[in-house]
Design a protein around this motif. Structure first.
Motif, PDB file in Angstrom:
ATOM      1  N   ARG A 250      -4.749  -5.221 -10.110  1.00  0.00           N
ATOM      2  CA  ARG A 250      -3.943  -4.033  -9.802  1.00  0.00           C
ATOM      3  C   ARG A 250      -4.580  -2.773 -10.365  1.00  0.00           C
ATOM      4  NH1 ARG A 250       1.314  -2.404  -8.680  1.00  0.00           N
ATOM      5  NH2 ARG A 250       1.748  -0.357  -9.567  1.00  0.00           N
TER       6      ARG A 250
ATOM      7  N   ILE B 240       0.945   4.146  -3.727  1.00  0.00           N
ATOM      8  CA  ILE B 240       0.060   3.425  -2.803  1.00  0.00           C
ATOM      9  C   ILE B 240      -0.344   2.079  -3.391  1.00  0.00           C
ATOM     10  CG2 ILE B 240      -2.153   3.478  -1.604  1.00  0.00           C
ATOM     11  CD1 ILE B 240      -1.853   6.538  -1.446  1.00  0.00           C
ATOM     12  N   THR B 241      -0.592   2.049  -4.699  1.00  0.00           N
ATOM     13  CA  THR B 241      -0.954   0.778  -5.337  1.00  0.00           C
ATOM     14  C   THR B 241       0.180  -0.231  -5.215  1.00  0.00           C
ATOM     15  OG1 THR B 241      -2.398   1.920  -6.911  1.00  0.00           O
ATOM     16  CG2 THR B 241      -1.702  -0.308  -7.488  1.00  0.00           C
TER      17      THR B 241
ATOM     18  N   LEU C 239      -8.558   0.355   2.825  1.00  0.00           N
ATOM     19  CA  LEU C 239      -7.408  -0.548   2.768  1.00  0.00           C
ATOM     20  C   LEU C 239      -7.387  -1.506   3.949  1.00  0.00           C
ATOM     21  CD1 LEU C 239      -4.614   1.803   1.393  1.00  0.00           C
ATOM     22  CD2 LEU C 239      -6.110   0.223   0.158  1.00  0.00           C
TER      23      LEU C 239
ATOM     24  N   SER D 248      -2.238  -1.165   7.364  1.00  0.00           N
ATOM     25  CA  SER D 248      -3.188  -0.081   7.086  1.00  0.00           C
ATOM     26  C   SER D 248      -2.892   1.172   7.901  1.00  0.00           C
ATOM     27  CB  SER D 248      -4.622  -0.546   7.364  1.00  0.00           C
ATOM     28  OG  SER D 248      -4.817  -0.797   8.738  1.00  0.00           O
TER      29      SER D 248
ATOM     30  N   VAL E 171      -7.512  -1.704  -8.259  1.00  0.00           N
ATOM     31  CA  VAL E 171      -7.020  -1.080  -7.020  1.00  0.00           C
ATOM     32  C   VAL E 171      -6.503   0.322  -7.317  1.00  0.00           C
ATOM     33  CG1 VAL E 171      -5.228  -1.201  -5.239  1.00  0.00           C
ATOM     34  CG2 VAL E 171      -6.500  -3.262  -5.878  1.00  0.00           C
TER      35      VAL E 171
ATOM     36  N   TYR F 262       2.328  -0.425  -2.878  1.00  0.00           N
ATOM     37  CA  TYR F 262       2.321  -0.859  -1.471  1.00  0.00           C
ATOM     38  C   TYR F 262       1.213  -1.888  -1.233  1.00  0.00           C
ATOM     39  CZ  TYR F 262       1.959  -0.474   3.642  1.00  0.00           C
ATOM     40  OH  TYR F 262       1.899  -0.745   4.982  1.00  0.00           O
ATOM     41  N   VAL F 263       0.012  -1.567  -1.701  1.00  0.00           N
ATOM     42  CA  VAL F 263      -1.137  -2.455  -1.485  1.00  0.00           C
ATOM     43  C   VAL F 263      -0.891  -3.818  -2.112  1.00  0.00           C
ATOM     44  CG1 VAL F 263      -3.574  -2.825  -2.054  1.00  0.00           C
ATOM     45  CG2 VAL F 263      -2.801  -0.588  -1.239  1.00  0.00           C
TER      46      VAL F 263
ATOM     47  N   LEU G 110     -13.255  -1.446  -1.671  1.00  0.00           N
ATOM     48  CA  LEU G 110     -12.667  -0.135  -1.927  1.00  0.00           C
ATOM     49  C   LEU G 110     -13.722   0.874  -2.394  1.00  0.00           C
ATOM     50  CD1 LEU G 110      -9.415  -1.302  -3.769  1.00  0.00           C
ATOM     51  CD2 LEU G 110      -9.678  -0.713  -1.355  1.00  0.00           C
TER      52      LEU G 110
ATOM     53  N   ILE H 208      -7.796   3.950  -5.786  1.00  0.00           N
ATOM     54  CA  ILE H 208      -6.884   4.830  -5.039  1.00  0.00           C
ATOM     55  C   ILE H 208      -6.764   6.188  -5.715  1.00  0.00           C
ATOM     56  CG2 ILE H 208      -4.465   5.145  -4.374  1.00  0.00           C
ATOM     57  CD1 ILE H 208      -4.424   2.073  -3.893  1.00  0.00           C
TER      58      ILE H 208
ATOM     59  N   PHE I 162      -7.261  -5.530   3.399  1.00  0.00           N
ATOM     60  CA  PHE I 162      -6.260  -6.411   3.995  1.00  0.00           C
ATOM     61  C   PHE I 162      -6.903  -7.450   4.903  1.00  0.00           C
ATOM     62  CE2 PHE I 162      -3.126  -2.610   3.653  1.00  0.00           C
ATOM     63  CZ  PHE I 162      -2.897  -2.901   2.316  1.00  0.00           C
TER      64      PHE I 162
END
Length: 198
Positions: free
Chosen positions: A139, A157-158, A93, A189, A142, A160-161, A83, A146, A97
């Motif tokens: 988390r 978004i976090t 992202l 993505s 991440v 979701y990721v 990231l 973001i 993934f």
């Protein structure tokens, strides 16, 4: 009179390597899950007796915590690199993934993410909390990455990721191979194609 030559030595073997032992425990926990690994399994794998086990590691849950930390350092995802701030959000992202899909299937006998699967819970709340602590730490890393790109949507978004990563781990545990997981990651993505410039 006792024949001292035939008396088995007590305690840890002189060549006992704690780091190596934690690695062996990590492999067992990853393969079977925390609850399915017994103290007898651990002492057999580490070639020590129960008193020596407790002296070296405190408890099964404490050893699990050390195994989780080792996993995070040696086999966990490198969030900082994946990231990296110079990457557009969608590319970062997609890379995350893809790396997860590969990592979660790297060892056929120990699929998924040790931290994620441990955080799902089991019969031991202490062990689960140790995994959840690492999951929350991931988390936050991440989210910070973001927020640097999309501060107004960082939580969304976090969420979701982290859900995608958890789904990839569960799917790996269920037997999906790397190719199918990577396809899922690519599809996931695509939700951020409009964020190319960020």
């Amino acid at each position: 009179m006792t024949d001292t030559k035939n008396v088995k030595s007590r305690g840890r073997p002189r060549n006992f390597d704690v780091d190596e032992a934690v690695g062996k425990a990590q492999a067992l926990f990853h393969q079977r899950g925390y609850d399915a690994v017994s103290l007898a399994d651990l002492t057999a794998a580490l070639a020590i007796n129960p008193p020596s086990f407790y002296a070296a590691f405190g408890s099964k849950a404490d050893l699990y915590g050390r195994a989780l930390e080792r996993y995070a350092k040696t086999e966990g995802l490198d969030f900082d690199r994946l990231l990296a701030p110079e990457k557009p959000l969608n590319e970062a992202l997609a890379a995350l993934f893809d790396a997860a899909a590969v990592a979660y299937t790297a060892h056929p006998e120990a699929t998924g993410c040790l931290v994620i699967e441990g955080a799902r819970g089991g019969t031991d709340a202490v062990a689960c909390d140790k995994a959840k602590t690492l999951w929350r730490r991931s988390r936050q890393v991440v989210r910070d990455a973001i927020a640097d790109r999309a501060a107004d949507r960082a939580d969304e978004i976090t969420d979701y990721v982290m859900a995608v990563l958890a789904g990839l781990s569960a799917s790996a545990r269920d037997g999906l191979g790397a190719a199918r997981l990577r396809a899922i990651g690519r599809t996931a993505s695509l939700a951020f194609m409009s964020d190319k410039a960020r």
